[in-house]
Design a protein around this motif. Sequence first.
Motif, PDB file in Angstrom:
ATOM      1  N   THR A 120      30.871  31.793  47.073  1.00  0.00           N
ATOM      2  CA  THR A 120      29.881  32.815  46.749  1.00  0.00           C
ATOM      3  C   THR A 120      28.891  33.039  47.883  1.00  0.00           C
ATOM      4  OG1 THR A 120      28.445  31.201  45.672  1.00  0.00           O
ATOM      5  CG2 THR A 120      30.051  32.366  44.288  1.00  0.00           C
ATOM      6  N   ALA A 121      28.671  32.036  48.708  1.00  0.00           N
ATOM      7  CA  ALA A 121      27.757  32.174  49.838  1.00  0.00           C
ATOM      8  C   ALA A 121      28.486  32.099  51.174  1.00  0.00           C
ATOM      9  CB  ALA A 121      26.692  31.094  49.786  1.00  0.00           C
ATOM     10  N   VAL A 122      29.789  31.830  51.157  1.00  0.00           N
ATOM     11  CA  VAL A 122      30.610  31.636  52.357  1.00  0.00           C
ATOM     12  C   VAL A 122      29.917  30.624  53.267  1.00  0.00           C
ATOM     13  CG1 VAL A 122      31.874  32.761  54.208  1.00  0.00           C
ATOM     14  CG2 VAL A 122      31.418  34.009  52.136  1.00  0.00           C
ATOM     15  N   PHE A 178      32.540  41.210  50.177  1.00  0.00           N
ATOM     16  CA  PHE A 178      33.888  40.665  50.090  1.00  0.00           C
ATOM     17  C   PHE A 178      34.763  41.191  51.217  1.00  0.00           C
ATOM     18  CE2 PHE A 178      38.252  40.457  48.546  1.00  0.00           C
ATOM     19  CZ  PHE A 178      38.332  39.112  48.250  1.00  0.00           C
ATOM     20  N   TRP A 179      34.605  42.469  51.570  1.00  0.00           N
ATOM     21  CA  TRP A 179      35.416  43.062  52.635  1.00  0.00           C
ATOM     22  C   TRP A 179      35.103  42.418  53.977  1.00  0.00           C
ATOM     23  CZ3 TRP A 179      39.633  45.790  53.095  1.00  0.00           C
ATOM     24  CH2 TRP A 179      39.913  46.400  54.302  1.00  0.00           C
ATOM     25  N   GLU A 180      33.830  42.130  54.253  1.00  0.00           N
ATOM     26  CA  GLU A 180      33.448  41.487  55.506  1.00  0.00           C
ATOM     27  C   GLU A 180      33.978  40.057  55.598  1.00  0.00           C
ATOM     28  OE1 GLU A 180      29.216  41.563  55.807  1.00  0.00           O
ATOM     29  OE2 GLU A 180      29.236  43.462  56.906  1.00  0.00           O
ATOM     30  N   ASN A 181      34.074  39.359  54.477  1.00  0.00           N
ATOM     31  CA  ASN A 181      34.436  37.946  54.476  1.00  0.00           C
ATOM     32  C   ASN A 181      35.828  37.667  53.933  1.00  0.00           C
ATOM     33  OD1 ASN A 181      31.867  36.862  55.421  1.00  0.00           O
ATOM     34  ND2 ASN A 181      31.082  37.719  53.518  1.00  0.00           N
ATOM     35  N   ARG A 182      36.647  38.681  53.782  1.00  0.00           N
ATOM     36  CA  ARG A 182      37.961  38.488  53.166  1.00  0.00           C
ATOM     37  C   ARG A 182      38.850  37.531  53.958  1.00  0.00           C
ATOM     38  NH1 ARG A 182      38.032  42.869  56.076  1.00  0.00           N
ATOM     39  NH2 ARG A 182      39.848  43.470  57.284  1.00  0.00           N
ATOM     40  N   LEU A 202      28.594  48.109  45.071  1.00  0.00           N
ATOM     41  CA  LEU A 202      28.974  48.505  46.431  1.00  0.00           C
ATOM     42  C   LEU A 202      28.653  47.412  47.447  1.00  0.00           C
ATOM     43  CD1 LEU A 202      27.863  52.246  46.520  1.00  0.00           C
ATOM     44  CD2 LEU A 202      30.171  51.331  46.248  1.00  0.00           C
ATOM     45  N   GLN A 203      27.507  46.757  47.302  1.00  0.00           N
ATOM     46  CA  GLN A 203      27.153  45.661  48.204  1.00  0.00           C
ATOM     47  C   GLN A 203      28.111  44.486  48.050  1.00  0.00           C
ATOM     48  OE1 GLN A 203      23.089  44.844  47.187  1.00  0.00           O
ATOM     49  NE2 GLN A 203      22.295  46.226  48.751  1.00  0.00           N
ATOM     50  N   TYR A 204      28.529  44.187  46.828  1.00  0.00           N
ATOM     51  CA  TYR A 204      29.476  43.093  46.617  1.00  0.00           C
ATOM     52  C   TYR A 204      30.822  43.416  47.255  1.00  0.00           C
ATOM     53  CZ  TYR A 204      32.629  39.772  44.538  1.00  0.00           C
ATOM     54  OH  TYR A 204      33.588  38.816  44.372  1.00  0.00           O
TER      55      TYR A 204
END
Length: 103
Positions: free
Chosen positions: A76-78, A55-59, A49-51
């Motif tokens: 992986t770390a943006v 991903f949703w925040e940084n898509r 869920l955290q992943y």
Amino acid sequence: MGHIIFWGLVRAFILIPTLWFLTLHVESRYWWSILILSVYGIIIHPAILQYKHFFWENRNILTDTLCSSCRHFDATAVICMKHDEHPTETSLPCEGIDWEPSK
């Protein structure tokens, strides 16, 4: 993504002594089902869920910015590894000057 791993390890360090304590109080025929369900429910499922949330925040940054196609970008770390800064949708750490295509 480091916080996902960190909190997974914290949950594991809490879960291991708890399960050890439960071995004294639970019948052995229920032990494996409790072990599997607790590891999945307390460690694996929250990490998934955290992943997804990460991903949703940084898509938009991962797909639509100039940084995402640069060789200095770590998805992986943006983060821009050359400038050690996190890009956003509105600003690039290098302003596009140090951009190099990824291979």
